[in-house]
Design a protein around this motif. Sequence first.
Motif, PDB file in Angstrom:
ATOM      1  N   GLY A 161      45.587 -22.265  86.520  1.00 52.06           N
ATOM      2  CA  GLY A 161      46.765 -22.937  85.994  1.00 52.06           C
ATOM      3  C   GLY A 161      46.835 -22.953  84.488  1.00 52.06           C
ATOM      4  O   GLY A 161      47.839 -23.357  83.904  1.00 52.06           O
ATOM      5  N   LEU A 162      45.747 -22.525  83.800  1.00 54.36           N
ATOM      6  CA  LEU A 162      45.805 -22.418  82.353  1.00 54.36           C
ATOM      7  C   LEU A 162      46.753 -21.289  81.958  1.00 54.36           C
ATOM      8  O   LEU A 162      46.936 -20.327  82.709  1.00 54.36           O
ATOM      9  N   PRO A 163      47.375 -21.391  80.769  1.00 54.91           N
ATOM     10  CA  PRO A 163      48.229 -20.294  80.316  1.00 54.91           C
ATOM     11  C   PRO A 163      47.455 -18.990  80.262  1.00 54.91           C
ATOM     12  O   PRO A 163      46.329 -18.945  79.769  1.00 54.91           O
ATOM     13  N   THR A 164      48.059 -17.939  80.778  1.00 52.79           N
ATOM     14  CA  THR A 164      47.401 -16.636  80.859  1.00 52.79           C
ATOM     15  C   THR A 164      48.208 -15.620  80.061  1.00 52.79           C
ATOM     16  O   THR A 164      49.430 -15.538  80.187  1.00 52.79           O
ATOM     17  N   VAL A 165      47.533 -14.863  79.227  1.00 50.21           N
ATOM     18  CA  VAL A 165      48.176 -13.846  78.401  1.00 50.21           C
ATOM     19  C   VAL A 165      47.504 -12.515  78.664  1.00 50.21           C
ATOM     20  O   VAL A 165      46.275 -12.419  78.624  1.00 50.21           O
ATOM     21  N   ARG A 166      48.309 -11.519  78.930  1.00 54.28           N
ATOM     22  CA  ARG A 166      47.754 -10.178  79.151  1.00 54.28           C
ATOM     23  C   ARG A 166      47.521  -9.480  77.823  1.00 54.28           C
ATOM     24  O   ARG A 166      48.370  -9.496  76.938  1.00 54.28           O
ATOM     25  N   LEU A 167      46.362  -8.858  77.702  1.00 53.20           N
ATOM     26  CA  LEU A 167      46.086  -8.065  76.510  1.00 53.20           C
ATOM     27  C   LEU A 167      46.967  -6.819  76.520  1.00 53.20           C
ATOM     28  O   LEU A 167      47.308  -6.295  77.574  1.00 53.20           O
ATOM     29  N   PRO A 168      47.326  -6.326  75.328  1.00 49.43           N
ATOM     30  CA  PRO A 168      48.232  -5.174  75.282  1.00 49.43           C
ATOM     31  C   PRO A 168      47.635  -3.881  75.834  1.00 49.43           C
ATOM     32  O   PRO A 168      48.357  -2.952  76.140  1.00 49.43           O
ATOM     33  N   HIS A 169      46.298  -3.810  75.931  1.00 50.57           N
ATOM     34  CA  HIS A 169      45.666  -2.643  76.533  1.00 50.57           C
ATOM     35  C   HIS A 169      44.304  -3.075  77.077  1.00 50.57           C
ATOM     36  O   HIS A 169      43.800  -4.154  76.769  1.00 50.57           O
ATOM     37  N   SER A 170      43.712  -2.235  77.878  1.00 49.48           N
ATOM     38  CA  SER A 170      42.444  -2.612  78.507  1.00 49.48           C
ATOM     39  C   SER A 170      41.320  -2.675  77.476  1.00 49.48           C
ATOM     40  O   SER A 170      41.421  -2.130  76.380  1.00 49.48           O
ATOM     41  N   LEU A 171      40.253  -3.388  77.832  1.00 43.62           N
ATOM     42  CA  LEU A 171      39.090  -3.514  76.946  1.00 43.62           C
ATOM     43  C   LEU A 171      38.238  -2.253  77.038  1.00 43.62           C
ATOM     44  O   LEU A 171      37.222  -2.220  77.726  1.00 43.62           O
ATOM     45  N   ARG A 172      38.634  -1.246  76.366  1.00 42.57           N
ATOM     46  CA  ARG A 172      37.876   0.004  76.374  1.00 42.57           C
ATOM     47  C   ARG A 172      36.814  -0.074  75.270  1.00 42.57           C
ATOM     48  O   ARG A 172      37.039   0.310  74.145  1.00 42.57           O
TER      49      ARG A 172
ATOM     50  N   LEU B  28      42.698 -14.810  78.704  1.00 46.11           N
ATOM     51  CA  LEU B  28      43.076 -13.434  78.439  1.00 46.11           C
ATOM     52  C   LEU B  28      42.790 -12.586  79.666  1.00 46.11           C
ATOM     53  O   LEU B  28      41.675 -12.615  80.193  1.00 46.11           O
ATOM     54  N   GLN B  29      43.789 -11.842  80.081  1.00 48.80           N
ATOM     55  CA  GLN B  29      43.643 -11.006  81.272  1.00 48.80           C
ATOM     56  C   GLN B  29      43.786  -9.537  80.873  1.00 48.80           C
ATOM     57  O   GLN B  29      44.880  -9.062  80.599  1.00 48.80           O
ATOM     58  N   PRO B  30      42.680  -8.790  80.805  1.00 47.71           N
ATOM     59  CA  PRO B  30      42.772  -7.369  80.458  1.00 47.71           C
ATOM     60  C   PRO B  30      43.580  -6.605  81.506  1.00 47.71           C
ATOM     61  O   PRO B  30      43.473  -6.888  82.699  1.00 47.71           O
ATOM     62  N   VAL B  31      44.405  -5.681  81.033  1.00 48.48           N
ATOM     63  CA  VAL B  31      45.229  -4.867  81.954  1.00 48.48           C
ATOM     64  C   VAL B  31      44.962  -3.399  81.695  1.00 48.48           C
ATOM     65  O   VAL B  31      44.376  -3.019  80.698  1.00 48.48           O
TER      66      VAL B  31
END
Length: 421
Positions: free
Chosen positions: A341-352, A418-421
């Motif tokens: 339930g915490l605010p979730t933000v997707r990173l603009p690119h994956s953690l390479r 932070l959610q890596p995509v």
Amino acid sequence: MILSPQPTGPRSDFLRTLSERGFLHQCTDLAALDSWLCSGAGTAYNGFDLTADSLHVGHLIPIMMLRWFQKTGNKPIALLGGATSRLGDPSFRDTSRPLLNQEQITKNLIGIRRVFERFLAFGDNPTDAVMVNNSDWLGGLNYLDFLRDIGPHFSVNRMLTSESVRQRLEREQSLSLLEFNYMVMQAYDFHILAESCGCLLQLGGSDQWGNIVSGVEFGRRIGGRTLFGLTAPLLTTTSGAKMGKSVSGAVWLNADRLSPYEFWQFWRNTGDTDVGRFLRLFTELPLGEIARLEVLRDSEINEAKKILADQITRLCHGLDAAVRASETSRRIFEAGEVPAGLPTVRLPHSLRGAFPLVDAMVVAGLAKSKSEARRLIVGGGVRVNGRSANDEAMRLVDADIQNGVIRLSVGKKRHVLLQPV
């Protein structure tokens, strides 16, 4: 005219409620409006342009005015500006609004309509709310006919004295003919609603005062009607600062733009001196209960803030969402857990490989710039997955991902996943 309260106070339920709760700011004729409202159920409207697919906390005061209008036995109209959104209201803006195409306006209308369905009761009964779209009458106007029939009732000299227009001109900032016509369009809306619905009152924020007065004057000139305008103060803190920003940006009223938890937390973080005023404006708690809560001090005032957050989140998102948001906050701040339930933000690119922490903080909305992020990190206020992060050169790596996310925290109250995509 500026509001001049009657010595004995308003007699109508609506104006008395607004007076007691701090909504009244300006009125064209308070005594006459009070008499009209005492004579039977009245009809009032407030207009909302479709500049985004959700309204924000700045719209809550006019929405609550419509809600109280209905709760005191009257009929509210929510006017959606499908046509005027194509022009842009210049009121107290430094620059022109971006022009929207019809596809964007339609999308925004669908999102905004959901907000009103939570606050107002719609239907076919005499005091049920109505939603209208001004593109229904403005969209098909013939420009030459409109200029001939409506133009003579407006004085450019008078329009130039409007505060919002005057400020733009004094700052030598551009004001297009497109925007200058906005005042005329809004006045015409009032005229149409008065003719078709018997709507004699326009509500709005204080930034709309000039436009509302123009509509009242236009109604008198073209139809000989007595119309009324009433405004509420704009949403500010006690210090006078404008409100409306959260960790992630604007405090939107739709859950798909801002989570109920973030919305709840925004109100939980209210300043001590604003608690009583906000309880009056944004909740329906009895005034006696509010008087008890607003005098609480030290740690006890936090309970009043939780009640404020619970009440407004319940109105805006429903009881279940308010309960979940409150429980999420309790688990974070009292039990030390990291619940969903915490605010979730997707990173603009994956953690390479790695991602700079300073960049991640900006993306997450925890810092406005990299320099601010560095100051927070060096100052010891930043944590990654609960661990202190003091190295401004730190990079987030794949090993930091836990259950698909990385938890960034600034201080005790600001958390983002932070959610890596």
